[in-house]
Design an enzyme around this catalytic site. Structure first.
Site, PDB file in Angstrom:
ATOM      1  N   GLU A   7      -5.667  -2.823  12.635  1.00  0.00           N
ATOM      2  CA  GLU A   7      -5.131  -1.630  11.955  1.00  0.00           C
ATOM      3  C   GLU A   7      -5.302  -0.438  12.888  1.00  0.00           C
ATOM      4  OE1 GLU A   7      -5.877   1.515   8.496  1.00  0.00           O
ATOM      5  OE2 GLU A   7      -6.363  -0.528   7.839  1.00  0.00           O
ATOM      6  N   HIS A   9      -3.296   2.642  14.736  1.00  0.00           N
ATOM      7  CA  HIS A   9      -2.064   3.381  14.493  1.00  0.00           C
ATOM      8  C   HIS A   9      -1.534   4.094  15.728  1.00  0.00           C
ATOM      9  CE1 HIS A   9      -2.671   2.533  10.293  1.00  0.00           C
ATOM     10  NE2 HIS A   9      -3.857   3.116  10.316  1.00  0.00           N
ATOM     11  N   HIS A 155      -0.649  -0.803   3.644  1.00  0.00           N
ATOM     12  CA  HIS A 155      -1.503   0.331   3.987  1.00  0.00           C
ATOM     13  C   HIS A 155      -1.281   1.442   2.967  1.00  0.00           C
ATOM     14  CE1 HIS A 155      -2.938   3.870   6.218  1.00  0.00           C
ATOM     15  NE2 HIS A 155      -3.668   3.021   6.922  1.00  0.00           N
ATOM     16  N   ASP A 280      -9.103   1.324  12.558  1.00  0.00           N
ATOM     17  CA  ASP A 280      -8.348   2.430  11.982  1.00  0.00           C
ATOM     18  C   ASP A 280      -8.218   3.576  12.989  1.00  0.00           C
ATOM     19  OD1 ASP A 280      -6.821   3.877  10.198  1.00  0.00           O
ATOM     20  OD2 ASP A 280      -8.421   4.240   8.753  1.00  0.00           O
TER      21      ASP A 280
END
Length: 321
Positions: A7, A9, A155, A280
């Site tokens: 995860e 980004h 998400h 994250d």
């Protein structure tokens, strides 16, 4: 130990600016880090000991745009992701961004990204213009993911205006922005989204559909016994109970959670084979995440599963470089 984070980004600033999209308070502060997919990101990964990031666009800003614009912007983002992966396939892989305001085209784009670009699945950010993934209108996307045998990472996304007005009005803007998203709101929103899918029979219809949720399960591991006791009696006519369905179709990541209690709760509720390491990035520190992974109270074999083995199995990453 090989470490894969799934995860992580990105968001190409030039594409977003050309589309006239406002990133808002939270993402706007991270715009430069989201845009950076070169040496600075690799240094962060190297310092933390992360071998591979599975990149995903923070695309809740564009998945619900007017359909023709959403199709264009998401396709451009995916093409950019493909370029990044092609340059460093040993360090980066990708999840597709989908134009969910046009589900038929979203299904086509998922197919293109998997079959032509080699993506590992897709990330969808919450509901789209009030439409959840249990809506029949989006079934083509779920059917495509099942046919392609790739997961959809569900998400969170910022809540609709009506929810903001009801729960977060009267608060200072930064507090409202945090409480409505990472500080609490979107964890419960994502858990509700998954439970809607169970209650509406999505997984009964598509038992092979694979859904990933982050943030150590968005509260579902802690609440799973209560959910089973209360919700299961009213969700009738399905072959599995609510909890059984969750354990069959859900995979959880550790993104943003670096402490023992939620990890052990997730393992107890879902089993270690369902837990996948994530950071994250750039909203959480990579080194903190890998430091915790190194000392978490799990067996050496289970640490390997969380660090890379489960991701390699779910995403069929063996042999990719």
């Amino acid at each position: 130990m090989r470490i894969i984070a799934i995860e992580e980004h990105m968001l190409p600033r030039d594409i977003i600016e050309a589309a006239g999209v406002d990133l808002g308070l939270r993402a706007g502060k991270r715009a430069a880090e989201l845009d950076e997919v070169g040496e600075a990101r690799l240094r962060v990964m190297d310092d933390a000991g992360i071998d591979v990031q599975v990149l995903s666009a923070l695309s809740y800003f564009v998945q619900g745009l007017e359909p023709s614009l959403a199709i264009d912007v998401n396709r451009k983002i995916n093409n950019r992701l493909a370029e990044i992966v092609a340059e460093r396939p040993d360090r980066f892989q990708a999840f597709a961004a989908l134009p969910m305001s046009d589900p038929a085209n979203a299904a086509d784009e998922l197919t293109r990204c998997v079959e032509e670009l080699g993506f590992l699945g897709a990330m969808i950010h919450g509901q789209t213009n009030g439409m959840f993934l249990d809506d029949l209108a989006v079934r083509p996307v779920l059917e495509a993911a099942t046919r392609l045998d790739v997961p959809l990472y569900l998400h969170p996304a910022p809540p609709p205006a009506a929810i903001v007005d009801t729960y977060y009005s009267g608060l200072p803007p930064e507090i409202a922005a945090c409480l409505s998203t990472s500080g609490w709101g979107w964890h419960s929103e994502t858990a509700m989204h998954v439970l809607r899918m169970v209650a509406q029979g999505v997984f009964e219809e598509l038992p092979e559909l694979k859904i990933i949720v982050g943030h150590m399960g968005e509260g579902l591991p802690f609440h799973i016994d209560r959910i089973e006791d209360m919700l299961n009696p009213v969700v009738t006519g399905q072959s599995l109970s609510v909890a059984e369905t969750l354990r069959r179709n859900l995979h959880l990541t550790t993104s943003g959670y670096n402490s023992e209690t939620p990890l052990q709760c997730a393992i107890t509720a879902f089993g270690v084979d369902r837990i996948i390491f994530s950071v994250d990035h750039p909203f959480a520190p990579s080194k903190k995440a890998t430091d915790f992974l190194a000392v978490a109270d799990v067996t050496p074999d289970d640490r390997e599963k969380i660090a890379h083995g489960n991701a390699e199995t779910l995403l069929r990453m063996t042999g990719r470089s």
